[in-house]
Design an enzyme around this catalytic site. Structure first.
Site, PDB file in Angstrom:
ATOM      1  N   HIS A   8      26.826  10.950  84.369  1.00 32.33           N
ATOM      2  CA  HIS A   8      27.940  11.876  84.571  1.00 32.33           C
ATOM      3  C   HIS A   8      29.153  11.534  83.701  1.00 32.33           C
ATOM      4  O   HIS A   8      29.227  10.456  83.094  1.00 32.33           O
ATOM      5  CB  HIS A   8      28.369  11.856  86.045  1.00 32.33           C
ATOM      6  CG  HIS A   8      28.811  10.484  86.493  1.00 32.33           C
ATOM      7  ND1 HIS A   8      30.043   9.947  86.169  1.00 32.33           N
ATOM      8  CD2 HIS A   8      28.177   9.541  87.214  1.00 32.33           C
ATOM      9  CE1 HIS A   8      30.154   8.738  86.679  1.00 32.33           C
ATOM     10  NE2 HIS A   8      29.024   8.457  87.315  1.00 32.33           N
ATOM     11  N   VAL A  12      37.699   9.256  88.309  1.00 32.44           N
ATOM     12  CA  VAL A  12      38.951   8.569  88.635  1.00 32.44           C
ATOM     13  C   VAL A  12      38.686   7.123  89.047  1.00 32.44           C
ATOM     14  O   VAL A  12      39.524   6.242  88.803  1.00 32.44           O
ATOM     15  CB  VAL A  12      39.710   9.318  89.755  1.00 32.44           C
ATOM     16  CG1 VAL A  12      40.206  10.670  89.259  1.00 32.44           C
ATOM     17  CG2 VAL A  12      38.836   9.503  90.995  1.00 32.44           C
ATOM     18  N   ARG A  59      30.505  14.335  90.838  1.00 36.71           N
ATOM     19  CA  ARG A  59      30.653  13.921  89.437  1.00 36.71           C
ATOM     20  C   ARG A  59      29.388  14.211  88.633  1.00 36.71           C
ATOM     21  O   ARG A  59      29.464  14.557  87.458  1.00 36.71           O
ATOM     22  CB  ARG A  59      31.033  12.441  89.351  1.00 36.71           C
ATOM     23  CG  ARG A  59      30.075  11.450  90.018  1.00 36.71           C
ATOM     24  CD  ARG A  59      30.738  10.070  90.030  1.00 36.71           C
ATOM     25  NE  ARG A  59      29.915   8.992  90.564  1.00 36.71           N
ATOM     26  CZ  ARG A  59      29.849   8.648  91.837  1.00 36.71           C
ATOM     27  NH1 ARG A  59      30.526   9.358  92.741  1.00 36.71           N
ATOM     28  NH2 ARG A  59      29.128   7.625  92.233  1.00 36.71           N
ATOM     29  N   GLU A  86      24.005   7.273  93.429  1.00 38.02           N
ATOM     30  CA  GLU A  86      24.187   5.921  92.927  1.00 38.02           C
ATOM     31  C   GLU A  86      23.879   4.893  94.012  1.00 38.02           C
ATOM     32  O   GLU A  86      23.787   5.233  95.199  1.00 38.02           O
ATOM     33  CB  GLU A  86      25.638   5.749  92.419  1.00 38.02           C
ATOM     34  CG  GLU A  86      25.968   4.387  91.818  1.00 38.02           C
ATOM     35  CD  GLU A  86      25.110   4.039  90.607  1.00 38.02           C
ATOM     36  OE1 GLU A  86      23.880   3.877  90.789  1.00 38.02           O
ATOM     37  OE2 GLU A  86      25.667   3.910  89.506  1.00 38.02           O
TER      38      GLU A  86
END
Length: 348
Positions: A8, A12, A59, A86
């Site tokens: 991706h 942030v 994301r 993830e």
């Protein structure tokens, strides 16, 4: 068929240096630009996406949507899957990365784990075995059938996260080994690299793979009737050792690094340099049933051609969380297309 494994865009938490595994971290403005660049790059280079999978975290999904929206005229639907999330960092989700202490043998992460293990609500990080089960389930449920059915000129895209993509790649490699070859340009750029641990996975960087039918394959025979066209340089099968390389995004910190070191050897994967194509494509070591007639080509590792010339917007704007309700960042850098003047119909 072509298979792209893509990480991706920048988030942030990448910028802040936080562990963000299952945390639904938002893309930055720069991350959205990266995703749009990637989508346009693939479309402009004739990549025709037939199937598109992504993690269900925003994301990855937003990055996948940028790829989908650039496809014209046929746009496949993006299939969101929790399997592609993830690694879950448990107690460490949202916390800062820990550096290795100057003294002692323990890493900062290990020391922190030991100090907080007994605290109420402590949740350990997801194990490598758990991730292996997830990627194997994804391969079995989605990729194996597509590898047989998708046309040669079509592409299957998987958008996920650095660590889980590394596990997915190793699972794919294990299934194709020893029928794997590496493009000469990849070998020349990184001579002696390890197939098992390919290195850093940058934001929107992608692993470019191609699944092909083995020349001369005869149905029902465990090996090819001919090895013509199948070759691999010895450097493609260099020994593996130590922990996997970190996931290195562009200009920002990684989402996190695996807490557990992998084994120093894996009997199912290549450990020693191969000397000849015949050694690499040993007929007695065919891939698991279902992929026997196929072989895998590695065409590019962590490809970032689409990011050439892309720089972060000054003033910190690029690091900010992207707001989809605002005008797209890249639109500020495009000239407004002028409307053509109305045709004169003879009236006054």
């Amino acid at each position: 068929m072509r298979l792209l494994l893509i990480r991706h865009g920048e988030t942030v938490d990448n910028v802040a240096g936080n562990y963000a595994g299952i945390t639904d971290s938002a893309l930055t403005n720069h991350g959205v630009l990266q995703a749009n660049r990637l989508g346009n790059h693939l479309a402009e280079n004739g990549v025709k996406v037939s199937h598109l999978f992504s993690s269900d975290l925003q994301r990855a999904f937003i990055t996948a949507e940028a790829i989908r929206e650039a496809q014209d005229p046929t746009r496949p639907q993006t299939t969101k899957l929790q399997l592609l999330r993830e690694q879950d960092f448990g107690f460490y989700e949202g916390k800062k990365f820990f550096e290795r202490p100057r003294e002692g043998n323990k890493t900062g992460k290990d020391a922190h784990l030991e100090a907080h293990r007994d605290e109420p609500g402590f949740v350990d990080v997801e194990s490598k075995e758990s991730m292996r089960i997830r990627v194997d389930a994804f391969i079995d449920a989605h990729l194996v059938q597509l590898m047989h059915e998708v046309e040669e000129d079509k592409t299957v895209v998987v958008v996920a996260h650095g660590i889980i993509l590394s596990h997915l790649w190793r699972a794919v490699l294990k299934r194709f080994h020893p029928f794997v070859t590496v493009a000469p340009e990849v070998q020349s750029r990184a001579p002696g690299f390890s197939l098992e641990y390919l290195g850093g996975w940058s934001n929107t960087g992608y692993l470019d793979l191609e699944v092909k039918t083995r020349p001369g394959f005869v149905s029902g025979f465990s090996g090819p009737s001919s090895d013509a066209g199948l070759s691999a340089d010895a450097s493609a099968f260099s020994p593996t050792s130590g922990a996997p390389d970190p996931v290195l995004p562009d200009g920002s910190l990684p989402e996190g690094t695996e807490f557990q070191n992998p084994p120093t050897s894996s009997p199912a994967l290549p450990q020693n340099p191969a000397t000849t194509a015949e050694t690499v494509f040993d007929r007695s070591r065919a891939p698991p049933r279902g992929l026997q007639e196929l072989y895998l080509v590695v065409n590019a590792v962590n490809s970032q051609e689409h990011l050439k010339g892309l720089k972060k917007t000054r003033g910190g704007i690029g690091n900010l969380k992207h707001d989809s309700n605002q005008q797209r960042v890249d639109s500020f850098f495009k000239k407004r297309k002028l409307e053509p003047p109305p045709e004169n119909d003879g009236g006054v």
